[in-house]
Design a protein around this motif. Structure first.
Motif, PDB file in Angstrom:
ATOM      1  N   ALA A   1       0.609  -1.375  -0.189  1.00 51.03           N
ATOM      2  CA  ALA A   1      -0.360   0.533  -0.094  1.00 51.03           C
ATOM      3  C   ALA A   1       0.621   1.403  -0.212  1.00 51.03           C
ATOM      4  CB  ALA A   1      -1.137  -0.251   1.582  1.00 51.03           C
ATOM      5  N   GLN A   2       1.851   1.167   0.630  1.00 51.36           N
ATOM      6  CA  GLN A   2       3.099   2.567   0.246  1.00 51.36           C
ATOM      7  C   GLN A   2       3.301   2.518  -0.697  1.00 51.36           C
ATOM      8  OE1 GLN A   2       2.878   3.956   2.775  1.00 51.36           O
ATOM      9  NE2 GLN A   2       5.374   5.355   3.645  1.00 51.36           N
ATOM     10  N   LEU A   3       3.962   1.388  -1.652  1.00 57.26           N
ATOM     11  CA  LEU A   3       4.677   1.908  -2.491  1.00 57.26           C
ATOM     12  C   LEU A   3       3.491   2.133  -3.344  1.00 57.26           C
ATOM     13  CD1 LEU A   3       6.461  -1.429  -3.090  1.00 57.26           C
ATOM     14  CD2 LEU A   3       6.858   0.897  -2.932  1.00 57.26           C
ATOM     15  N   ARG A   4       1.929   2.209  -3.503  1.00 58.34           N
ATOM     16  CA  ARG A   4       0.894   2.152  -4.373  1.00 58.34           C
ATOM     17  C   ARG A   4       0.913   3.762  -3.502  1.00 58.34           C
ATOM     18  NH1 ARG A   4      -3.407  -2.389  -4.038  1.00 58.34           N
ATOM     19  NH2 ARG A   4      -2.475  -4.262  -5.582  1.00 58.34           N
ATOM     20  N   ARG A   5       1.310   4.401  -2.481  1.00 55.41           N
ATOM     21  CA  ARG A   5       0.997   5.972  -2.085  1.00 55.41           C
ATOM     22  C   ARG A   5       2.107   6.406  -3.417  1.00 55.41           C
ATOM     23  NH1 ARG A   5       0.125   6.176   4.517  1.00 55.41           N
ATOM     24  NH2 ARG A   5      -1.975   6.241   4.495  1.00 55.41           N
ATOM     25  N   VAL A   6       3.001   5.479  -3.608  1.00 52.13           N
ATOM     26  CA  VAL A   6       4.678   6.820  -3.924  1.00 52.13           C
ATOM     27  C   VAL A   6       4.052   7.086  -5.277  1.00 52.13           C
ATOM     28  CG1 VAL A   6       6.677   6.334  -4.329  1.00 52.13           C
ATOM     29  CG2 VAL A   6       5.802   5.984  -2.314  1.00 52.13           C
ATOM     30  N   LEU A   7       3.379   5.524  -6.047  1.00 48.24           N
ATOM     31  CA  LEU A   7       2.653   6.460  -6.909  1.00 48.24           C
ATOM     32  C   LEU A   7       1.731   7.174  -7.583  1.00 48.24           C
ATOM     33  CD1 LEU A   7       3.691   2.477  -8.871  1.00 48.24           C
ATOM     34  CD2 LEU A   7       4.872   4.168  -9.218  1.00 48.24           C
ATOM     35  N   ASP A   8       1.111   7.662  -6.148  1.00 54.39           N
ATOM     36  CA  ASP A   8      -0.006   8.783  -6.293  1.00 54.39           C
ATOM     37  C   ASP A   8      -0.539   9.955  -6.861  1.00 54.39           C
ATOM     38  OD1 ASP A   8      -1.748   6.379  -5.195  1.00 54.39           O
ATOM     39  OD2 ASP A   8      -1.889   7.186  -3.408  1.00 54.39           O
ATOM     40  N   PRO A   9      -1.281  10.055  -7.737  1.00 50.19           N
ATOM     41  CA  PRO A   9      -0.845  11.713  -8.711  1.00 50.19           C
ATOM     42  C   PRO A   9      -0.218  12.928  -7.699  1.00 50.19           C
ATOM     43  CG  PRO A   9      -2.840  10.951  -9.749  1.00 50.19           C
ATOM     44  CD  PRO A   9      -2.017   9.912  -7.699  1.00 50.19           C
ATOM     45  N   GLY A  10      -0.782  12.391  -6.799  1.00 48.95           N
ATOM     46  CA  GLY A  10      -0.469  13.719  -5.501  1.00 48.95           C
ATOM     47  C   GLY A  10       1.383  13.218  -5.120  1.00 48.95           C
ATOM     48  N   SER A  11       2.036  11.947  -5.240  1.00 51.73           N
ATOM     49  CA  SER A  11       3.604  11.892  -5.204  1.00 51.73           C
ATOM     50  C   SER A  11       4.051  11.025  -6.136  1.00 51.73           C
ATOM     51  CB  SER A  11       3.271  10.836  -3.582  1.00 51.73           C
ATOM     52  OG  SER A  11       2.853   9.718  -3.468  1.00 51.73           O
ATOM     53  N   ARG A  12       3.677  10.740  -6.995  1.00 55.24           N
ATOM     54  CA  ARG A  12       4.402  10.230  -8.262  1.00 55.24           C
ATOM     55  C   ARG A  12       5.121  10.740  -8.700  1.00 55.24           C
ATOM     56  NH1 ARG A  12       0.606   8.398 -11.117  1.00 55.24           N
ATOM     57  NH2 ARG A  12       0.415  10.370 -12.386  1.00 55.24           N
ATOM     58  N   ARG A  13       5.165  12.531  -8.970  1.00 52.27           N
ATOM     59  CA  ARG A  13       5.881  13.162  -9.238  1.00 52.27           C
ATOM     60  C   ARG A  13       7.215  13.494  -8.754  1.00 52.27           C
ATOM     61  NH1 ARG A  13       4.156  19.115 -11.348  1.00 52.27           N
ATOM     62  NH2 ARG A  13       2.757  18.637 -12.384  1.00 52.27           N
ATOM     63  N   GLN A  14       6.784  14.125  -7.596  1.00 53.02           N
ATOM     64  CA  GLN A  14       8.124  13.964  -6.572  1.00 53.02           C
ATOM     65  C   GLN A  14       9.033  12.630  -6.049  1.00 53.02           C
ATOM     66  OE1 GLN A  14       4.935  14.718  -6.381  1.00 53.02           O
ATOM     67  NE2 GLN A  14       4.957  15.475  -4.179  1.00 53.02           N
ATOM     68  N   ALA A  15       8.871  11.834  -6.507  1.00 49.88           N
ATOM     69  CA  ALA A  15       8.953  10.364  -6.164  1.00 49.88           C
ATOM     70  C   ALA A  15      10.552  10.160  -7.650  1.00 49.88           C
ATOM     71  CB  ALA A  15       8.359   9.699  -5.536  1.00 49.88           C
ATOM     72  N   LEU A  16       9.437  10.454  -8.320  1.00 50.66           N
ATOM     73  CA  LEU A  16      10.548   9.713  -9.647  1.00 50.66           C
ATOM     74  C   LEU A  16      11.380  10.764 -10.464  1.00 50.66           C
ATOM     75  CD1 LEU A  16       7.128   8.596 -12.548  1.00 50.66           C
ATOM     76  CD2 LEU A  16       8.834   7.803 -11.235  1.00 50.66           C
ATOM     77  N   LEU A  17      11.180  12.885  -9.616  1.00 52.90           N
ATOM     78  CA  LEU A  17      12.454  13.157  -9.501  1.00 52.90           C
ATOM     79  C   LEU A  17      13.711  13.395  -8.483  1.00 52.90           C
ATOM     80  CD1 LEU A  17      12.764  16.331 -10.893  1.00 52.90           C
ATOM     81  CD2 LEU A  17      11.748  17.101  -9.165  1.00 52.90           C
ATOM     82  N   ALA A  18      12.834  12.438  -7.354  1.00 55.50           N
ATOM     83  CA  ALA A  18      13.879  12.137  -6.350  1.00 55.50           C
ATOM     84  C   ALA A  18      14.779  10.849  -7.247  1.00 55.50           C
ATOM     85  CB  ALA A  18      13.239  12.168  -5.371  1.00 55.50           C
ATOM     86  N   VAL A  19      13.981  10.110  -7.731  1.00 59.68           N
ATOM     87  CA  VAL A  19      15.402   8.815  -8.621  1.00 59.68           C
ATOM     88  C   VAL A  19      16.094   9.214  -9.391  1.00 59.68           C
ATOM     89  CG1 VAL A  19      14.948   6.914  -9.372  1.00 59.68           C
ATOM     90  CG2 VAL A  19      13.447   7.197  -7.732  1.00 59.68           C
ATOM     91  N   PHE A  20      15.337   9.917 -10.543  1.00 61.92           N
ATOM     92  CA  PHE A  20      16.401  10.932 -10.883  1.00 61.92           C
ATOM     93  C   PHE A  20      17.528  11.310 -11.237  1.00 61.92           C
ATOM     94  CE2 PHE A  20      17.288  13.644 -14.552  1.00 61.92           C
ATOM     95  CZ  PHE A  20      17.960  13.429 -15.198  1.00 61.92           C
ATOM     96  N   LEU A  21      17.121  12.432  -9.442  1.00 60.96           N
ATOM     97  CA  LEU A  21      18.049  13.071  -9.472  1.00 60.96           C
ATOM     98  C   LEU A  21      20.051  13.021  -8.720  1.00 60.96           C
ATOM     99  CD1 LEU A  21      16.050  16.383  -8.416  1.00 60.96           C
ATOM    100  CD2 LEU A  21      18.137  15.827  -9.640  1.00 60.96           C
ATOM    101  N   MET A  22      19.239  11.419  -7.546  1.00 63.72           N
ATOM    102  CA  MET A  22      19.976  10.977  -7.033  1.00 63.72           C
ATOM    103  C   MET A  22      20.823  10.052  -7.459  1.00 63.72           C
ATOM    104  SD  MET A  22      19.490  12.052  -3.983  1.00 63.72           S
ATOM    105  CE  MET A  22      20.191   9.997  -2.407  1.00 63.72           C
ATOM    106  N   SER A  23      20.175   9.682  -8.816  1.00 62.86           N
ATOM    107  CA  SER A  23      20.737   8.735  -9.589  1.00 62.86           C
ATOM    108  C   SER A  23      21.998   9.596 -10.403  1.00 62.86           C
ATOM    109  CB  SER A  23      20.187   7.843 -10.704  1.00 62.86           C
ATOM    110  OG  SER A  23      19.093   7.158  -9.755  1.00 62.86           O
ATOM    111  N   MET A  24      21.662  10.563 -10.747  1.00 65.42           N
ATOM    112  CA  MET A  24      22.504  11.399 -11.483  1.00 65.42           C
ATOM    113  C   MET A  24      23.366  12.432 -11.367  1.00 65.42           C
ATOM    114  SD  MET A  24      20.922  10.453 -15.047  1.00 65.42           S
ATOM    115  CE  MET A  24      21.844  11.688 -15.611  1.00 65.42           C
ATOM    116  N   GLN A  25      23.078  12.236  -9.480  1.00 67.31           N
ATOM    117  CA  GLN A  25      24.251  12.813  -8.755  1.00 67.31           C
ATOM    118  C   GLN A  25      24.887  11.795  -8.842  1.00 67.31           C
ATOM    119  OE1 GLN A  25      23.191  12.143  -4.414  1.00 67.31           O
ATOM    120  NE2 GLN A  25      24.333  14.624  -4.454  1.00 67.31           N
TER     121      GLN A  25
END
Length: 487
Positions: A258-282
């Motif tokens: 359920a927590q993983l689904r929360r991460v992919l909800d519209p209210g948090s998906r963009r933030q999560a994807l941006l965080a993953v992208f930035l931490m990878s590209m760092q």
């Protein structure tokens, strides 16, 4: 920073001392990063452990494999156990792994120790910034969260020069002592986290323990005006005490999904994807390739002896540490967006310059000015990364997440950081053997891609309450942050 009247006029507030203690986790990360690269090229190490030239990159990067796996689950564990308990558990695991490394006389034992250390790092690394962000007043959150990076640089300096003793071929005491020191520091952090650090009041509030959350705010020395804890969702566990072990396991599994689904909800998906992208590209910027393999890079640029190459690496660690201090003091003014954009442009330029010098054949081992340009450029790259991307990206990735998904999303981003770090650490020596210039152009391209994405999607977060950042993030459309405010 204001002082807590309850603690007295000459004693710092508890949120400050708590942030300093938690930042010891950054010191551990710096100690591990600083020791492994120089250690694996010194005679006293491979004379004891055995030949490692064929798996040099694998040994350096092994810690990141287990860290990747542990990071995936650290957010869920943190949400269940609490921030301080997870810090204690992760630190104890790290201490066990460092002890195995320090006592190893065979390569397999050393590799097992690296895997255990990585598990410990994966458990506590993402929690460091999350905890500091959650206990800090909004106006001090930026500098306090940046303490982790400052402690990382202190660890780099400490271990680079502790390992300098490994150039002496007659004793393995020096490299073993540097690893044993990590075990001792990790054990100390575990004790302090378990018995001294107050639990995050935001986590307590999210668990529905509002009285305990109010008490934690008081202990931390933060008044009601600075708490900004309105609107938090609660996550209580009804009838938890009456569950069987099997029911509890099923419940925890369901809550994790359920927590993983929360991460992919519209209210948090963009933030999560941006965080993953930035931490990878760092990591794909190449910074850990520089930190892990600084002796190799300096040797490639023309420093012919292991002693001079290693000393140059140590000097770079000192410069990085010293440059992080003024950057830390300015972090509340510089913010996140501007250093990321401008810093990325400088980092890409430096990588392009080094790659071009090697591609043109201008770098000669014994003569010419080009090799000194490369050496100075490596210094400048490390310094620029330290005062821009290293200080801001990890904090930004955590603070943009909504409260219910902050730990989970941050841990996933940390896992992405670890796996890309593993790739960089593993392929850097291989690429350097194949092409002296290709690896620099690869990192340059990754940096430019990051700058373009951040120019469109990255908002400024400095000075804003954690609870308001996610709302503001969702209300804005991509491209609305395309302006660049001058520092």
């Amino acid at each position: 920073m204001p002082l807590s009247g309850r603690l007295g006029p000459f004693i710092p507030p508890r949120y400050l001392t708590s942030a300093l203690i938690v930042s010891i986790g950054g010191l551990l990360n710096g100690l591990d990063t600083g020791v492994i690269g120089p250690l694996t090229v010194m005679p006293t190490f491979f004379n004891t452990i055995g030949p490692i030239s064929s798996i040099h990159g694998f040994i350096v990067s092994t810690v990141l494999l287990s860290a990747t796996f542990a990071s995936l689950f650290s957010g869920t564990i943190s949400d269940k156990l609490g921030r301080t308990r997870l810090l204690a558990v992760g630190s104890l695991v790290f201490a066990l792994g460092a002890t195995l490394e320090a006592s190893a006389r065979r390569l397999p034992v050393f590799i097992v120790g690296r895997l255990v250390v990585g598990t410990g790092e994966g458990l506590f690394l993402s929690t460091l910034v999350v905890y500091i962000c959650e206990i800090s007043p909004s106006k001090y959150r930026d500098p306090l969260a940046s303490l982790v990076q400052v402690f990382i640089t202190v660890g780099l300096v400490t271990d680079y020069f502790m390992c300098y003793g490994t150039v002496r071929p007659h004793s393995d005491f020096f490299w073993r002592f540097s690893l044993a020191l990590q075990a001792g520091v990790a054990a100390l952090l575990a004790i302090l986290a378990r018995f001294w650090l107050p639990e995050s009041p935001r986590w307590l509030g999210h668990q529905g323990r509002h009285a305990a959350a109010d008490a934690a705010w008081v202990v931390l020395g933060i008044g009601e005006a600075d708490r900004d804890n309105g609107g938090e969702e609660t996550d209580t566990l009804d009838s938890g005490d009456r569950m069987t072990i099997w029911d509890r396991a099923l419940f925890d599994h369901g809550r994790g999904i359920a927590q993983l689904r929360r991460v992919l909800d519209p209210g948090s998906r963009r933030q999560a994807l941006l965080a993953v992208f930035l931490m990878s590209m760092q990591q794909l910027s190449g910074i850990d390739g520089v930190l892990y393999y600084a002796p190799l890079l300096f040797h490639q640029a023309g420093l012919s002896t292991s002693t001079s190459s290693f000393l140059a690496s140590g000097v770079s660690a000192i410069v990085i540490c010293l440059s992080s201090i003024p950057a830390f003091l300015r972090t509340d003014k510089a913010g996140r967006r501007v250093p990321t954009l401008y810093g990325g442009i400088v980092l890409a330029t430096i990588m392009a310059l080094i790659g071009s010098l090697y591609a043109s054949g201008s770098v000669q081992p014994d003569t010419g000015v080009a090799r000194w340009v490369v050496i100075v450029s490596i210094y400048l790259f490390a310094i620029t990364n330290c005062i821009t991307w290293a200080l801001g990206i990890k904090v930004f990735a955590s603070e943009i997440q909504p409260v219910p998904t902050r730990a989970t999303a941050t841990s996933i981003a940390q896992s992405a950081n670890c796996i890309t770090n593993f790739a960089v650490a593993y392929i850097t020596p291989i690429l350097l053997q194949k092409s002296s210039s290709g690896v620099y152009f690869l990192f340059c391209g990754c940096i430019l891609l990051t700058v373009m994405v951040c120019a469109v999607y990255m908002p400024e977060t400095k000075g804003r309450a954690l609870e308001s950042i996610a709302d503001n993030f969702c209300r804005h459309q991509p491209g609305s942050y395309s302006y660049i405010r001058v520092l």
